[in-house]
Write a protein that holds these residues in place. Structure first.
Motif, PDB file in Angstrom:
ATOM      1  N   MET A   1       0.761  -1.244   0.000  1.00 33.83           N
ATOM      2  CA  MET A   1       0.000   0.000   0.000  1.00 33.83           C
ATOM      3  C   MET A   1       0.790   1.291   0.000  1.00 33.83           C
ATOM      4  SD  MET A   1      -3.036  -1.221   2.527  1.00 33.83           S
ATOM      5  CE  MET A   1      -3.649  -2.889   2.364  1.00 33.83           C
ATOM      6  N   VAL A   2       2.082   1.230   0.308  1.00 34.29           N
ATOM      7  CA  VAL A   2       2.866   2.458   0.280  1.00 34.29           C
ATOM      8  C   VAL A   2       3.163   2.818  -1.170  1.00 34.29           C
ATOM      9  CG1 VAL A   2       5.056   3.538   0.867  1.00 34.29           C
ATOM     10  CG2 VAL A   2       3.888   2.139   2.553  1.00 34.29           C
ATOM     11  N   THR A   3       2.667   3.947  -1.615  1.00 37.82           N
ATOM     12  CA  THR A   3       2.875   4.390  -2.999  1.00 37.82           C
ATOM     13  C   THR A   3       3.270   5.855  -3.000  1.00 37.82           C
ATOM     14  OG1 THR A   3       0.615   5.171  -3.302  1.00 37.82           O
ATOM     15  CG2 THR A   3       1.025   2.842  -3.758  1.00 37.82           C
ATOM     16  N   ALA A   4       3.685   6.327  -4.123  1.00 32.10           N
ATOM     17  CA  ALA A   4       4.067   7.735  -4.235  1.00 32.10           C
ATOM     18  C   ALA A   4       2.883   8.652  -3.976  1.00 32.10           C
ATOM     19  CB  ALA A   4       4.636   8.010  -5.629  1.00 32.10           C
ATOM     20  N   GLU A   5       1.668   8.177  -4.292  1.00 32.78           N
ATOM     21  CA  GLU A   5       0.476   9.005  -4.096  1.00 32.78           C
ATOM     22  C   GLU A   5       0.007   8.988  -2.644  1.00 32.78           C
ATOM     23  OE1 GLU A   5       1.347   8.001  -7.903  1.00 32.78           O
ATOM     24  OE2 GLU A   5       0.519   6.502  -6.547  1.00 32.78           O
ATOM     25  N   SER A   6       0.556   8.076  -1.850  1.00 36.03           N
ATOM     26  CA  SER A   6       0.068   7.910  -0.488  1.00 36.03           C
ATOM     27  C   SER A   6       1.231   7.924   0.487  1.00 36.03           C
ATOM     28  CB  SER A   6      -0.698   6.585  -0.361  1.00 36.03           C
ATOM     29  OG  SER A   6      -1.049   6.330   0.987  1.00 36.03           O
ATOM     30  N   ASN A   7       1.618   9.108   0.906  1.00 36.50           N
ATOM     31  CA  ASN A   7       2.696   9.248   1.880  1.00 36.50           C
ATOM     32  C   ASN A   7       2.145   8.951   3.270  1.00 36.50           C
ATOM     33  OD1 ASN A   7       4.706  10.026   3.587  1.00 36.50           O
ATOM     34  ND2 ASN A   7       4.925  12.100   2.783  1.00 36.50           N
ATOM     35  N   PRO A   8       2.597   7.878   3.919  1.00 32.49           N
ATOM     36  CA  PRO A   8       2.032   7.511   5.209  1.00 32.49           C
ATOM     37  C   PRO A   8       2.631   8.271   6.388  1.00 32.49           C
ATOM     38  CG  PRO A   8       3.685   5.916   4.594  1.00 32.49           C
ATOM     39  CD  PRO A   8       3.585   6.894   3.445  1.00 32.49           C
ATOM     40  N   LEU A   9       3.656   9.095   6.135  1.00 41.35           N
ATOM     41  CA  LEU A   9       4.356   9.757   7.231  1.00 41.35           C
ATOM     42  C   LEU A   9       3.695  11.078   7.603  1.00 41.35           C
ATOM     43  CD1 LEU A   9       8.067   9.206   6.126  1.00 41.35           C
ATOM     44  CD2 LEU A   9       6.615   7.729   7.537  1.00 41.35           C
ATOM     45  N   THR A  10       3.676  11.358   8.899  1.00 39.27           N
ATOM     46  CA  THR A  10       3.167  12.641   9.378  1.00 39.27           C
ATOM     47  C   THR A  10       4.215  13.727   9.110  1.00 39.27           C
ATOM     48  OG1 THR A  10       4.131  12.394  11.591  1.00 39.27           O
ATOM     49  CG2 THR A  10       1.935  11.446  11.226  1.00 39.27           C
ATOM     50  N   GLU A  11       3.808  14.986   9.279  1.00 37.85           N
ATOM     51  CA  GLU A  11       4.740  16.094   9.062  1.00 37.85           C
ATOM     52  C   GLU A  11       5.940  15.992  10.005  1.00 37.85           C
ATOM     53  OE1 GLU A  11       3.062  19.977   9.047  1.00 37.85           O
ATOM     54  OE2 GLU A  11       1.442  19.458   7.668  1.00 37.85           O
ATOM     55  N   ARG A  12       5.702  15.631  11.249  1.00 43.86           N
ATOM     56  CA  ARG A  12       6.796  15.534  12.214  1.00 43.86           C
ATOM     57  C   ARG A  12       7.730  14.375  11.864  1.00 43.86           C
ATOM     58  NH1 ARG A  12       8.418  17.691  17.091  1.00 43.86           N
ATOM     59  NH2 ARG A  12       7.433  19.520  16.191  1.00 43.86           N
ATOM     60  N   GLU A  13       7.150  13.255  11.415  1.00 42.95           N
ATOM     61  CA  GLU A  13       7.988  12.123  11.007  1.00 42.95           C
ATOM     62  C   GLU A  13       8.850  12.503   9.803  1.00 42.95           C
ATOM     63  OE1 GLU A  13       4.928   8.645  12.599  1.00 42.95           O
ATOM     64  OE2 GLU A  13       4.925   9.230  10.486  1.00 42.95           O
ATOM     65  N   LEU A  14       8.279  13.259   8.855  1.00 44.12           N
ATOM     66  CA  LEU A  14       9.063  13.722   7.712  1.00 44.12           C
ATOM     67  C   LEU A  14      10.170  14.668   8.153  1.00 44.12           C
ATOM     68  CD1 LEU A  14       6.407  14.368   4.901  1.00 44.12           C
ATOM     69  CD2 LEU A  14       8.305  12.742   4.831  1.00 44.12           C
ATOM     70  N   ALA A  15       9.874  15.496   9.156  1.00 44.54           N
ATOM     71  CA  ALA A  15      10.895  16.415   9.674  1.00 44.54           C
ATOM     72  C   ALA A  15      12.057  15.637  10.277  1.00 44.54           C
ATOM     73  CB  ALA A  15      10.276  17.356  10.709  1.00 44.54           C
ATOM     74  N   VAL A  16      11.721  14.603  11.049  1.00 41.98           N
ATOM     75  CA  VAL A  16      12.760  13.758  11.647  1.00 41.98           C
ATOM     76  C   VAL A  16      13.573  13.067  10.556  1.00 41.98           C
ATOM     77  CG1 VAL A  16      13.181  11.671  13.019  1.00 41.98           C
ATOM     78  CG2 VAL A  16      11.562  13.398  13.843  1.00 41.98           C
ATOM     79  N   LEU A  17      12.877  12.519   9.566  1.00 45.45           N
ATOM     80  CA  LEU A  17      13.571  11.812   8.489  1.00 45.45           C
ATOM     81  C   LEU A  17      14.442  12.775   7.680  1.00 45.45           C
ATOM     82  CD1 LEU A  17      13.992   9.057   7.229  1.00 45.45           C
ATOM     83  CD2 LEU A  17      12.027   9.480   5.742  1.00 45.45           C
ATOM     84  N   GLY A  18      13.968  13.997   7.510  1.00 45.35           N
ATOM     85  CA  GLY A  18      14.766  15.002   6.806  1.00 45.35           C
ATOM     86  C   GLY A  18      16.069  15.297   7.531  1.00 45.35           C
ATOM     87  N   GLU A  19      15.995  15.357   8.859  1.00 41.45           N
ATOM     88  CA  GLU A  19      17.201  15.580   9.656  1.00 41.45           C
ATOM     89  C   GLU A  19      18.140  14.380   9.555  1.00 41.45           C
ATOM     90  OE1 GLU A  19      16.774  19.093  12.249  1.00 41.45           O
ATOM     91  OE2 GLU A  19      17.287  18.638  10.181  1.00 41.45           O
ATOM     92  N   VAL A  20      17.558  13.182   9.533  1.00 43.44           N
ATOM     93  CA  VAL A  20      18.364  11.972   9.359  1.00 43.44           C
ATOM     94  C   VAL A  20      19.093  12.027   8.019  1.00 43.44           C
ATOM     95  CG1 VAL A  20      18.277   9.473   9.007  1.00 43.44           C
ATOM     96  CG2 VAL A  20      16.915  10.513  10.832  1.00 43.44           C
ATOM     97  N   ALA A  21      18.361  12.444   6.986  1.00 41.17           N
ATOM     98  CA  ALA A  21      18.951  12.525   5.647  1.00 41.17           C
ATOM     99  C   ALA A  21      20.085  13.547   5.591  1.00 41.17           C
ATOM    100  CB  ALA A  21      17.877  12.877   4.624  1.00 41.17           C
ATOM    101  N   SER A  22      20.048  14.521   6.500  1.00 38.20           N
ATOM    102  CA  SER A  22      21.109  15.526   6.566  1.00 38.20           C
ATOM    103  C   SER A  22      22.342  15.014   7.299  1.00 38.20           C
ATOM    104  CB  SER A  22      20.596  16.791   7.263  1.00 38.20           C
ATOM    105  OG  SER A  22      19.520  17.358   6.529  1.00 38.20           O
ATOM    106  N   GLY A  23      22.234  13.797   7.830  1.00 35.31           N
ATOM    107  CA  GLY A  23      23.378  13.181   8.495  1.00 35.31           C
ATOM    108  C   GLY A  23      23.446  13.402   9.990  1.00 35.31           C
ATOM    109  N   LEU A  24      22.356  13.914  10.583  1.00 33.84           N
ATOM    110  CA  LEU A  24      22.366  14.181  12.024  1.00 33.84           C
ATOM    111  C   LEU A  24      22.141  12.902  12.830  1.00 33.84           C
ATOM    112  CD1 LEU A  24      20.319  17.506  12.340  1.00 33.84           C
ATOM    113  CD2 LEU A  24      22.764  17.195  11.925  1.00 33.84           C
ATOM    114  N   SER A  25      22.738  12.848  14.013  1.00 38.09           N
ATOM    115  CA  SER A  25      22.513  11.743  14.941  1.00 38.09           C
ATOM    116  C   SER A  25      21.202  11.959  15.678  1.00 38.09           C
ATOM    117  CB  SER A  25      23.657  11.672  15.959  1.00 38.09           C
ATOM    118  OG  SER A  25      23.622  12.824  16.802  1.00 38.09           O
TER     119      SER A  25
END
Length: 203
Positions: free
Chosen positions: A134-158
């Motif tokens: 069910m995870v597709t490009a049209e259906s992002n299951p992540l909340t805004e805060r989860e995306l914020a956390v993942l964005g920080e992870v992608a930036s290389g932060l611990s």
């Protein structure tokens, strides 16, 4: 610590069998059960359990209706959806209602017991087969805060650096990461970042 449970399942035989099975665990106790959503919601309001295990297809109110009410009223109850139906629309609504767990009824009983304990520690657990389907490009299951956390992870932060950046505790960051991995059906940060970028959820 004893974990209190409320079970809502419209099939009486399964309702009874699950209640007996869960009560066999030393740290679990079923404090009530119902075969329709309206009765379940009334009981959960009056005596909120630690975890509500809800079937989707029930008379009067569906399990997702009950989950919506629990979320809207900010009750302290964790919600696990247990269903026969691997339908995308149900899964998307469950995510929107911020349910803590979503399992199919043909999952082993040990899985349900493990998920109950996991959601009590703040984790979010969705059946991998649901996520894969069910995870597709049209259906992002992540909340805004989860995306914020993942964005920080992608930036290389611990985790410690993310906690400081987003004004969270390290434990909360770990819980967000656990929820992200579960929702995306991945096992680590690298896989989560790759999936999010592939689906254009992250730049």
């Amino acid at each position: 610590m004893m974990i209190t449970l409320y079970l809502a399942e419209d099939q009486s035989m399964l309702n009874s069998a699950l209640s007996q099975l869960l009560n066999l665990e030393d740290d679990l106790t079923v404090i009530g059960s119902a075969q329709d959503g309206a009765t379940a919601w009334q009981a959960i309001q009056s005596q909120p359990p630690d975890v509500a295990i809800l079937d989707i297809e029930m008379p009067k109110m569906t399990g997702l209706d009950v989950a919506d009410q629990i979320h809207t009223h900010a009750l302290p109850t964790k919600v696990i959806i247990l269903t026969t139906f691997a339908q995308k629309a149900y899964f998307q609504r469950a995510i929107a209602s911020q349910v803590n767990g979503y399992l199919l009824k043909d999952s082993p009983s040990d899985d349900l017991i493990a998920v109950i304990r996991k959601v009590m520690t703040g984790q979010t657990v969705y059946a991998p087969e649901l996520v894969a389907n069910m995870v597709t490009a049209e259906s992002n299951p992540l909340t805004e805060r989860e995306l914020a956390v993942l964005g920080e992870v992608a930036s290389g932060l611990s985790s410690k650096q993310i906690a400081a950046s987003l004004f969270l505790s390290e434990g909360t960051v770990r819980n967000y990461l656990s929820a992200i991995f579960s929702k995306l059906g991945v096992h680590n940060r690298i896989e989560a970042i790759e999936m999010a970028k592939r689906n254009k959820w992250l730049a």
